[in-house]
Write an enzyme that holds these catalytic residues in place. Structure first.
Site, PDB file in Angstrom:
ATOM      1  N   HIS A 244       0.845  -1.196   0.000  1.00 16.53           N
ATOM      2  CA  HIS A 244       0.000   0.000   0.000  1.00 16.53           C
ATOM      3  C   HIS A 244       0.879   1.244   0.000  1.00 16.53           C
ATOM      4  CE1 HIS A 244       1.234  -0.456   4.181  1.00 16.53           C
ATOM      5  NE2 HIS A 244       0.977   0.834   4.354  1.00 16.53           N
TER       6      HIS A 244
ATOM      7  N   ASP B 119       0.968   5.129   1.930  1.00 20.45           N
ATOM      8  CA  ASP B 119       0.351   5.788   3.083  1.00 20.45           C
ATOM      9  C   ASP B 119      -0.410   7.018   2.590  1.00 20.45           C
ATOM     10  OD1 ASP B 119       1.426   3.892   4.756  1.00 20.45           O
ATOM     11  OD2 ASP B 119       3.195   5.088   5.253  1.00 20.45           O
TER      12      ASP B 119
ATOM     13  N   HIS C  45       4.778   0.092  -0.177  1.00 22.74           N
ATOM     14  CA  HIS C  45       5.609  -0.731   0.705  1.00 22.74           C
ATOM     15  C   HIS C  45       4.765  -1.816   1.348  1.00 22.74           C
ATOM     16  CE1 HIS C  45       4.061   2.725   3.006  1.00 22.74           C
ATOM     17  NE2 HIS C  45       4.095   1.951   4.072  1.00 22.74           N
TER      18      HIS C  45
ATOM     19  N   ARG D 190       9.085  -9.154  14.869  1.00 19.15           N
ATOM     20  CA  ARG D 190       9.378  -7.823  14.338  1.00 19.15           C
ATOM     21  C   ARG D 190       8.393  -6.835  14.942  1.00 19.15           C
ATOM     22  NH1 ARG D 190       8.026  -4.525   9.781  1.00 19.15           N
ATOM     23  NH2 ARG D 190       9.694  -3.000   9.665  1.00 19.15           N
TER      24      ARG D 190
HETATM   25  C1  GA4 Z   1      -2.282   2.634   5.651  1.00 21.61           C
HETATM   26  C2  GA4 Z   1      -1.451   3.551   6.564  1.00 21.61           C
HETATM   27  C3  GA4 Z   1      -1.895   3.497   8.034  1.00 21.61           C
HETATM   28  O1  GA4 Z   1      -1.445   2.277   8.622  1.00 21.61           O
HETATM   29  C4  GA4 Z   1      -3.435   3.579   8.164  1.00 21.61           C
HETATM   30  C5  GA4 Z   1      -4.007   2.390   7.428  1.00 21.61           C
HETATM   31  C6  GA4 Z   1      -5.535   2.213   7.483  1.00 21.61           C
HETATM   32  C7  GA4 Z   1      -5.936   1.214   8.585  1.00 21.61           C
HETATM   33  O2  GA4 Z   1      -5.184   0.291   8.886  1.00 21.61           O
HETATM   34  O3  GA4 Z   1      -7.037   1.385   9.109  1.00 21.61           O
HETATM   35  C8  GA4 Z   1      -5.959   1.769   6.062  1.00 21.61           C
HETATM   36  C9  GA4 Z   1      -4.685   1.938   5.181  1.00 21.61           C
HETATM   37  C10 GA4 Z   1      -3.765   2.801   6.003  1.00 21.61           C
HETATM   38  C11 GA4 Z   1      -5.008   2.587   3.803  1.00 21.61           C
HETATM   39  C12 GA4 Z   1      -6.351   2.117   3.167  1.00 21.61           C
HETATM   40  C13 GA4 Z   1      -7.435   1.834   4.213  1.00 21.61           C
HETATM   41  C14 GA4 Z   1      -7.107   2.585   5.492  1.00 21.61           C
HETATM   42  C15 GA4 Z   1      -6.507   0.355   5.921  1.00 21.61           C
HETATM   43  C16 GA4 Z   1      -7.275   0.425   4.653  1.00 21.61           C
HETATM   44  C17 GA4 Z   1      -7.713  -0.628   3.992  1.00 21.61           C
HETATM   45  C18 GA4 Z   1      -3.851   3.707   9.624  1.00 21.61           C
HETATM   46  C19 GA4 Z   1      -3.964   4.680   7.290  1.00 21.61           C
HETATM   47  O4  GA4 Z   1      -4.168   5.827   7.607  1.00 21.61           O
HETATM   48  O5  GA4 Z   1      -4.169   4.191   6.021  1.00 21.61           O
END
Ligand code: GA4
Length: 356
Positions: free
Chosen positions: A230, A232, A288, A298
């Site tokens: 994904h 960020d 990443h 980890r």
């Molecule tokens: C990816 C980055 C952060 O960990 C996060 C993630 C969020 C979650 O885990 O709730 C998201 C992911 C993240 C992107 C797309 C959406 C939202 C899971 C998901 C399927 C906390 C964020 O802000 O976006």
């Protein structure tokens, strides 16, 4: 179980490590180059005190070493708290446990009540850590603005400094892989290879058997996904991990570069989608993922620097040229976040905000 596909190339390419104690003009150049080329770099010689990091790590380990029942009391991670395997709200999964916290001290103190038997110590540890990594993120964003020759140095960092900033802290815990599941896979492989039979085995055979077991462990560990690929959505991500590898970045399709677990002094920095929009596409938000690749646990502690919900995201006019007009339409963070949460983890979301 999610597996990495065989069409992928894994390459050991040297990733940029930027020494923040070097002369400012040098640091600016390196940061801009790394953000354009990889959307990723590591920083060393930053000012975050080791004892603040250690204290946060200890709190984190002590939470994840609780029983599953105790941890469940701090969940679900909707919106903030403990999560196990489920990522987001649209069916994504990973081999990960985590704590998702809002970076605002008021929210931290609320959530801490279900996380720790000593919520005051827990929240002051998190507050202390967040304040330091936020300062590091702002310093890097100011170096970026200066490196891009934008006159207002705080053009990016102001979003994180806003009291209503929607920044997050995520503590990830990837348990070791020697599980029943893996043993079953190994036995399955060995039976298929006809290595085992009912008769007693010689010491040579035993050696071969043990080597096979190791190879199989290695094979299965290498491709198990802890946190799927994904980008960020926020502006800038500041990640600290223990000395166990597993993080990989993908600066181009199908190519994965392992991020070596650097000596404990480094932070990994990721460009997020919102910074890609704020720089009119000059900096790339980097894909990443985390692979569960070790017999050891980890752990990572990740700060996501984000704007306030109503902040308007639009790139400074200095980054628009006759050859490169506005790539993205202006949007608010609330709007972008909504789009993010309505999609799957690996989706490319910024595309929907492109000017046609
Ligand atoms: C990816 C980055 C952060 O960990 C996060 C993630 C969020 C979650 O885990 O709730 C998201 C992911 C993240 C992107 C797309 C959406 C939202 C899971 C998901 C399927 C906390 C964020 O802000 O976006």
């Amino acid at each position: 179980m999610v597996l990495a596909t065989s069409s992928e190339k894994i390459r050991d390419i040297e990733l940029p490590i930027i020494d923040l104690s070097l002369e400012r003009s040098e640091v600016l150049k390196h940061i801009v180059k790394a953000s354009e080329e990889f959307g990723f770099f590591k920083v060393i010689n930053h000012k975050v005190p080791e004892f603040i990091i250690k204290r946060m790590e200890d709190e984190s380990y002590s939470f994840f070493s609780k029983t599953s029942l105790q941890k469940q009391c701090a969940g679900p991670a909707n919106p903030y708290g403990y999560g196990c395997k489920n990522i987001g709200f649209n069916g994504d999964n990973g081999e990960v446990e985590y704590l998702l916290l809002h970076a605002n001290p008021l929210s931290i103190s609320q959530t801490s009540k279900t996380i720790s038997s000593d919520p005051i110590t827990f929240s002051s540890t998190v507050d202390g850590y967040v304040a330091e990594v936020k300062e590091l993120a702002c310093e890097i964003l100011e170096l970026m603005a200066q490196g891009l020759r934008v006159p207002h140095i705080s053009v990016f960092s102001k979003f994180l400094r806003d009291l209503n900033s929607d920044s997050l802290l995520r503590l990830n815990y990837y348990p070791p892989l020697i599980t029943n599941n893996i043993h079953q896979l190994i036995i399955h492989d060995l039976l298929e290879d006809d290595i085992t039979d009912a008769s007693p085995i010689s010491s040579d055979e035993a050696r071969i058997f043990s080597k096979e077991v190791q190879t199989c462990h290695h094979r299965h560990q290498q491709c198990k996904i802890g946190f799927g690929e994904h980008t960020d959505p926020q502006i800038l991500t500041v990640l600290r991990s223990n000395d166990v590898g597993g993080l990989q970045i993908s600066p181009q399709d199908g190519l994965w570069i392992p991020v070596s677990p650097h000596p404990n002094t480094a932070f990994s920095i990721f460009v997020g989608d919102t910074l890609q929009a704020l720089t009119n596409g000059r900096f790339k938000s980097v894909r990443h993922r985390a692979i569960v690749n070790s017999c050891k646990t980890r752990m990572s502690m990740v700060y996501f620097g984000a704007p306030a919900p109503h902040a308007r995201i639009s790139c400074p006019s200095e980054l628009v040229t006759p050859h490169k007009s506005y790539l993205y339409r202006p949007f608010t963070w609330a709007e972008y976040k909504k789009a993010t949460y309505s999609r799957k983890l690996g989706d490319t979301r910024l595309q929907c905000f492109r000017v046609q």
